[in-house]
Design an enzyme around this catalytic site. Structure first.
Site, mmCIF file in Angstrom:
data_model
loop_
_atom_site.group_PDB
_atom_site.id
_atom_site.type_symbol
_atom_site.label_atom_id
_atom_site.label_comp_id
_atom_site.label_asym_id
_atom_site.label_seq_id
_atom_site.Cartn_x
_atom_site.Cartn_y
_atom_site.Cartn_z
ATOM 1 N N TYR A 1 13.186 6.032 -0.601
ATOM 2 C CA TYR A 1 11.408 6.372 0.575
ATOM 3 C C TYR A 1 10.100 6.371 -0.633
ATOM 4 O O TYR A 1 10.727 6.661 -1.004
ATOM 5 C CB TYR A 1 11.976 7.406 1.421
ATOM 6 C CG TYR A 1 10.740 7.594 2.237
ATOM 7 C CD1 TYR A 1 10.994 6.562 3.369
ATOM 8 C CD2 TYR A 1 10.012 8.421 2.300
ATOM 9 C CE1 TYR A 1 9.836 6.889 4.541
ATOM 10 C CE2 TYR A 1 9.145 9.137 3.719
ATOM 11 C CZ TYR A 1 9.245 7.970 4.414
ATOM 12 O OH TYR A 1 8.059 8.167 5.753
ATOM 13 N N ASP B 1 8.356 7.571 -8.507
ATOM 14 C CA ASP B 1 7.863 7.667 -7.192
ATOM 15 C C ASP B 1 8.642 9.755 -7.427
ATOM 16 O O ASP B 1 9.633 9.665 -6.850
ATOM 17 C CB ASP B 1 8.097 7.410 -6.113
ATOM 18 C CG ASP B 1 7.851 8.330 -5.085
ATOM 19 O OD1 ASP B 1 7.171 9.677 -4.914
ATOM 20 O OD2 ASP B 1 8.056 7.603 -3.682
ATOM 21 N N LYS C 1 3.995 17.071 -1.960
ATOM 22 C CA LYS C 1 5.239 17.887 -2.051
ATOM 23 C C LYS C 1 4.766 18.976 -2.445
ATOM 24 O O LYS C 1 3.415 20.067 -1.908
ATOM 25 C CB LYS C 1 6.312 17.366 -1.607
ATOM 26 C CG LYS C 1 7.022 16.296 -0.602
ATOM 27 C CD LYS C 1 8.116 16.104 -0.361
ATOM 28 C CE LYS C 1 8.194 15.486 0.745
ATOM 29 N NZ LYS C 1 9.203 13.463 0.982
HETATM 30 C C1 LIG Z 1 7.979 12.971 0.842
HETATM 31 C C2 LIG Z 1 8.127 11.026 0.281
HETATM 32 C C3 LIG Z 1 7.251 10.503 0.102
HETATM 33 C C4 LIG Z 1 6.422 10.108 1.599
HETATM 34 O O1 LIG Z 1 5.641 11.337 1.429
HETATM 35 P P1 LIG Z 1 4.569 11.939 2.548
HETATM 36 O O2 LIG Z 1 3.944 12.895 2.354
HETATM 37 O O3 LIG Z 1 5.658 12.374 3.927
HETATM 38 O O4 LIG Z 1 4.091 10.947 3.311
HETATM 39 C C5 LIG Z 1 7.575 9.250 -0.545
HETATM 40 N N1 LIG Z 1 8.024 9.462 -1.644
HETATM 41 C C6 LIG Z 1 8.890 10.498 -1.778
HETATM 42 C C7 LIG Z 1 10.266 9.907 -3.020
HETATM 43 C C8 LIG Z 1 9.240 11.530 -0.224
HETATM 44 O O5 LIG Z 1 10.249 12.411 -0.563
#
Ligand SMILES: *Cc1c(COP(=O)(O)O)cnc(C)c1O
Length: 428
Positions: A144, A239, A267
């Site tokens: 994601y 990511d 995060k």
């Molecule tokens: C949470 C998450 C996102 C998206 O971040 P948001 O702040 O919710 O837009 C992107 N990549 C990874 C790996 C994530 O866990």
């Protein structure tokens, strides 16, 4: 446990907010039942509107690595708030967090702050395309990267190598530039590159996946991607929205010993306030506006409250490096104790863990990619989730999410959790 007020609040919320929530996973759709409305949280615990107390294993999906309402973070936010909350002008706090973050990670010269992980990944892709002057990207199924159009793509069927939209509203035009590969399958990526020679701008990956449960990369997989990218002038994007500043000071790059060309954060970097970021080398970052021509902007980007929370959180992680060791030890303890209890049952299960990311899958197969993650028995997961919730343990309300431990969690909290698990599994 009584969820009376939560269920009333959910009912009202649904009258005003689609599905009653501002992010789908909160609605408990995959586990059923009423979402718990949080009222406050302190340290390792979260309290709901009915006055129930839970040991929290999601830590706001990662950011609260120090525990909830950490004194230093709250003080930093309050002191900054007294001086105004947004200016639309640069502040020294932005440089402070940039300097701090860059000092903790390797291979990155500059960093740009945005407001979410979604924005960070979306911008990283634009930058990669602008820099390489190529259009296509490779992503892995089950990873994601936020909800921007280029990532809401699933594998195409049959002979097509490009993806198809997995949400209405995403166009075929967008989907054709996103190629999908299975996680942990280097051969597949090699073939994708051969079939799209000189067309791929970037490969984006969660270096340790956390959005299909926790999935650890196989030995050589990430290293292999690095080699393929170098050979083919493709940028490797990690990511690290989940793994950054969580798995180690230097995130997955440090833990796995592989550097990416662009890294995205979110995060933890915001310490519980909305922050995302992407970082890279000078040669790439100089393409970004206003220095270069790849456009990217944000009215509230680098917001002073958010920067303060990030600075307080990263400072604590950098100066008190023992946090990572202690998180690893606690997570290992949790894993071992869970295995002991689960082995006494006849249930098929797999536990995946790296550092303070861990997930339990009710399946007999190794969970190494999206396909194997989907084999998990969701009825068992639902029963497990609701059983644990009743015992005061708040786990991710979906089998496709990782737990995130925080530093405030104690060994007696973990023992309490294991007792709850023993009790819950008796009813299976
Ligand atoms: C949470 C998450 C996102 C998206 O971040 P948001 O702040 O919710 O837009 C992107 N990549 C990874 C790996 C994530 O866990």
């Amino acid at each position: 446990m009584i969820y009376k007020r939560s269920s009333e609040l959910f009912k009202t919320a649904k009258d005003y907010i689609p599905g009653g929530v501002n992010s789908p996973v909160r609605a408990f759709k995959s586990v059923g039942g009423t979402p718990i409305f949080a009222s406050e949280a302190l340290g390792a615990y979260v309290y709901d509107e009915d006055g129930n107390k839970y040991i929290d294993y999601i830590s706001s999906w990662g950011p609260m690595i120090l525990g909830h309402a950490h004194k230093k973070v709250i003080n930093a936010i309050s002191e900054t708030a007294k001086k105004g909350t947004s200016f639309g002008m640069p502040t020294s706090l932005e440089t402070d967090l940039a300097k701090l973050a860059l000092s903790m990670v390797s291979g990155m010269d500059k960093i740009r702050f945005v407001n979410s992980g979604t924005e960070a990944c979306m911008s990283a892709i634009r930058l990669a395309r602008g820099f390489t002057k190529k259009d296509k990207i490779v992503k892995f199924s089950g990873c994601y990267h936020g909800h921007s159009d280029s990532f809401l793509i699933q594998a195409g069927s049959g002979v097509v190598t490009f993806g198809t939209p997995n949400s209405p509203g995403v166009t075929q035009g967008t989907a054709k530039d996103t190629l999908i590969a299975p996680y942990n399958n280097l051969k597949f990526v090699e073939r994708l590159i051969e079939n799209n020679i000189n067309e791929i701008a970037a490969i984006i990956i969660e270096p340790v996946a956390g959005n299909m449960g926790c999935i650890v990369p196989k030995d050589g997989f990430i290293e292999g991607l690095r080699v393929l990218c170098d050979k083919n002038d493709i940028l490797l994007i990690f990511d690290e929205v989940m793994t950054g500043f969580r798995l180690a000071c230097g995130g997955a790059q440090e833990l796995l010993g592989v550097n990416a060309d662009i890294v995205t954060y979110g995060k933890v970097i915001g310490g519980g306030l909305p922050v995302g970021a992407f970082a890279s080398r000078n040669e790439i970052m100089k393409e970004l506006s206003p220095e270069g021509s790849v456009y990217q902007a944000g009215t509230l980007s680098g917001n002073p409250l958010a920067m303060s929370a990030g600075i307080a959180t990263l400072t604590e992680l950098k100066e008190n490096n023992g946090i990572y060791k202690s998180l690893e030890e606690k997570s290992l303890y949790l894993e071992k104790e869970m295995i002991k209890v689960l082995e006494k049952t006849s249930l098929d299960f797999k536990i995946n863990r790296l550092g303070s990311m861990i997930s339990l899958h009710f399946t007999s197969d190794d969970v190494i990619d999206f396909e194997t993650a989907q084999k998990g028995n969701n009825d068992k997961f639902k029963k497990y989730f609701h059983g644990m919730l009743k015992e005061g343990i708040y786990l991710p309300p979906s089998a496709f999410e990782s737990y995130f431990l925080n530093d405030a969690l104690s060994y007696s909290d973990i023992d309490f959790t294991i007792n709850a698990l023993t009790k819950v599994l008796k009813s299976f």
